[in-house]
Design a protein around this motif. Sequence first.
Motif, short mmCIF file in Angstrom:
data_model
loop_
_atom_site.label_atom_id
_atom_site.label_comp_id
_atom_site.label_asym_id
_atom_site.label_seq_id
_atom_site.Cartn_x
_atom_site.Cartn_y
_atom_site.Cartn_z
N ASP A 190 -5.09 -17.31 1.22
CA ASP A 190 -6.22 -18.07 1.77
C ASP A 190 -7.03 -17.22 2.74
O ASP A 190 -8.24 -17.41 2.88
CB ASP A 190 -5.71 -19.33 2.49
N TRP A 191 -6.38 -16.28 3.39
CA TRP A 191 -7.05 -15.41 4.36
C TRP A 191 -7.51 -14.10 3.72
O TRP A 191 -8.53 -13.52 4.12
CB TRP A 191 -6.08 -15.11 5.51
N LEU A 192 -6.79 -13.64 2.72
CA LEU A 192 -6.90 -12.27 2.23
C LEU A 192 -8.25 -11.92 1.62
O LEU A 192 -8.79 -10.83 1.84
CB LEU A 192 -5.79 -12.05 1.20
N GLY A 193 -8.81 -12.84 0.82
CA GLY A 193 -10.04 -12.50 0.11
C GLY A 193 -9.80 -11.34 -0.86
O GLY A 193 -8.80 -11.32 -1.57
N LYS A 194 -10.69 -10.34 -0.85
CA LYS A 194 -10.55 -9.20 -1.76
C LYS A 194 -9.97 -7.95 -1.09
O LYS A 194 -10.01 -6.86 -1.64
CB LYS A 194 -11.92 -8.86 -2.35
N LEU A 195 -9.42 -8.14 0.08
CA LEU A 195 -8.83 -7.02 0.80
C LEU A 195 -7.66 -6.44 0.00
O LEU A 195 -6.76 -7.19 -0.41
CB LEU A 195 -8.35 -7.49 2.17
N PRO A 196 -7.62 -5.11 -0.25
CA PRO A 196 -6.57 -4.53 -1.11
C PRO A 196 -5.25 -4.33 -0.36
O PRO A 196 -4.66 -3.23 -0.36
CB PRO A 196 -7.19 -3.20 -1.53
N LEU A 197 -4.76 -5.42 0.24
CA LEU A 197 -3.57 -5.30 1.08
C LEU A 197 -2.32 -5.01 0.25
O LEU A 197 -1.40 -4.33 0.72
CB LEU A 197 -3.39 -6.58 1.90
N LYS B 91 -10.61 6.43 -5.02
CA LYS B 91 -10.45 4.99 -4.88
C LYS B 91 -9.40 4.66 -3.82
O LYS B 91 -9.58 3.74 -3.01
CB LYS B 91 -10.05 4.36 -6.22
N VAL B 92 -8.32 5.42 -3.81
CA VAL B 92 -7.28 5.20 -2.81
C VAL B 92 -7.83 5.46 -1.41
O VAL B 92 -7.58 4.68 -0.47
CB VAL B 92 -6.06 6.09 -3.11
N VAL B 93 -8.57 6.54 -1.24
CA VAL B 93 -9.16 6.85 0.06
C VAL B 93 -10.09 5.72 0.51
O VAL B 93 -10.07 5.29 1.68
CB VAL B 93 -9.92 8.19 -0.01
N LYS B 94 -10.88 5.19 -0.42
CA LYS B 94 -11.79 4.09 -0.09
C LYS B 94 -11.01 2.85 0.31
O LYS B 94 -11.37 2.16 1.29
CB LYS B 94 -12.69 3.79 -1.29
N GLU B 95 -9.94 2.53 -0.43
CA GLU B 95 -9.14 1.35 -0.10
C GLU B 95 -8.54 1.48 1.30
O GLU B 95 -8.52 0.50 2.07
CB GLU B 95 -8.03 1.17 -1.13
N ARG B 96 -8.09 2.63 1.65
CA ARG B 96 -7.48 2.81 2.97
C ARG B 96 -8.52 2.69 4.08
O ARG B 96 -8.22 2.18 5.18
CB ARG B 96 -6.75 4.15 3.02
N ARG C 282 -1.19 4.16 -9.81
CA ARG C 282 -0.82 4.70 -8.49
C ARG C 282 0.23 5.80 -8.59
O ARG C 282 0.87 6.13 -7.62
CB ARG C 282 -0.33 3.57 -7.57
N GLY C 283 0.41 6.37 -9.79
CA GLY C 283 1.24 7.57 -9.93
C GLY C 283 2.63 7.38 -10.48
O GLY C 283 3.38 8.36 -10.60
N CYS C 284 3.01 6.15 -10.84
CA CYS C 284 4.35 5.93 -11.36
C CYS C 284 4.50 6.48 -12.77
O CYS C 284 3.54 6.54 -13.54
CB CYS C 284 4.67 4.43 -11.38
#
Length: 381
Positions: free
Chosen positions: A302-309, A204-209, A343-345
Amino acid sequence: MAVRTFETIEEARAGGWEDLAPSWDLFHSADWLSLESEQTNIAPRFHLAGEEGGRPEAALAGFPLDETSEPWPFMRVDRTLGLLADRWGASVPDGALDPDLLLPTYLGGSRRVPDTLLLTDPGSGTARRRALTRELVAAAEQEARARGSRSVSYLYVGEADPLREVLRGCGYAEFPTARYATLHLPEPGFDAYLDGLPGVRRRKVVKERRVLEAAGLDIDVRPLTGELIPELAPLMVKHGSKYGHSYAEETVTRSLELHVRHCGDTLHAITARSADGVLRGFSAFVHRGTRLYLRQTGYDYDWLGKLPLYFALAFYAPIEYAGRVGATAVDYAVESERTKVSRGCTLEQRYGYLKLFDPRRQAALEPLLEGIRRGAVPAAS
């Protein structure tokens, strides 16, 4: 053994405060406490303990708070207990959380951050550290009584901290408050971090990147200086609004200015700009010793949408930076536990301690504290 109490962190620094602060600890360093001294509405006190005329062996910061202090739920004990009661479904006896029953309070250890530490010299033996801790707890109570406080509170003491035993022995009521998240990085580099994740999460992390790379964002790490603040503050306001907080732009601007002034070149911003050069998100962190401390974040929703920023700015870019500078841990404080664990915490239970100087009021509060203890058992295990 003697305890000296100072009215400013500058005096305490001259008295040896920094000799006791761990090289990796931010929130109890003199630099950070100078920032907090400017943010609080009532001047704090700084207690140093040791032999008369000798170097200090232990230290404790104390923050007087009253009804005019910020209603921050990780700082003011009335708001903290209200937050915990809501979270764990604990019934609140009529009037139990009225500010005039609990406030003014004297908050020991930290302010506005869910981290409580009484500093001791690691070279002192266990018995000596325990004795020093008792002296400082007593000095804080004496200061609180002299100021007309109704209570003394320590809200986020670590699970393995010897301070817990001392506070229990001094008649403080104990209750779980939060779980503190830290990402430990035993090996440098993002690939080592990725290898430590479970297979499903790693994919999932690889896909998000890949998604973030395709979005064409320019993600950069740079010192956070004053010239950036006009861009960062509006995004902080939007982030706060998304999670139900109403922050004025002037308030977050002042907070950022204080960070710049007191953290200096240890303060960095991770910025994400779209192809047109507009800032779409940021995170800010302080690098101290072997740790990075995530402090602020904000996004153009407003700009972001679903982007996993969020994950890029709060996790992936800080992890990459940590590998470059030799940091071995990233500090994420409390809340949003599921996301941080994913995320590993790792999580460490933190405990609150409260003493009301009126024993009848202390007894009347016990049903609420017991309700919090019972409700929090699954999270604390």
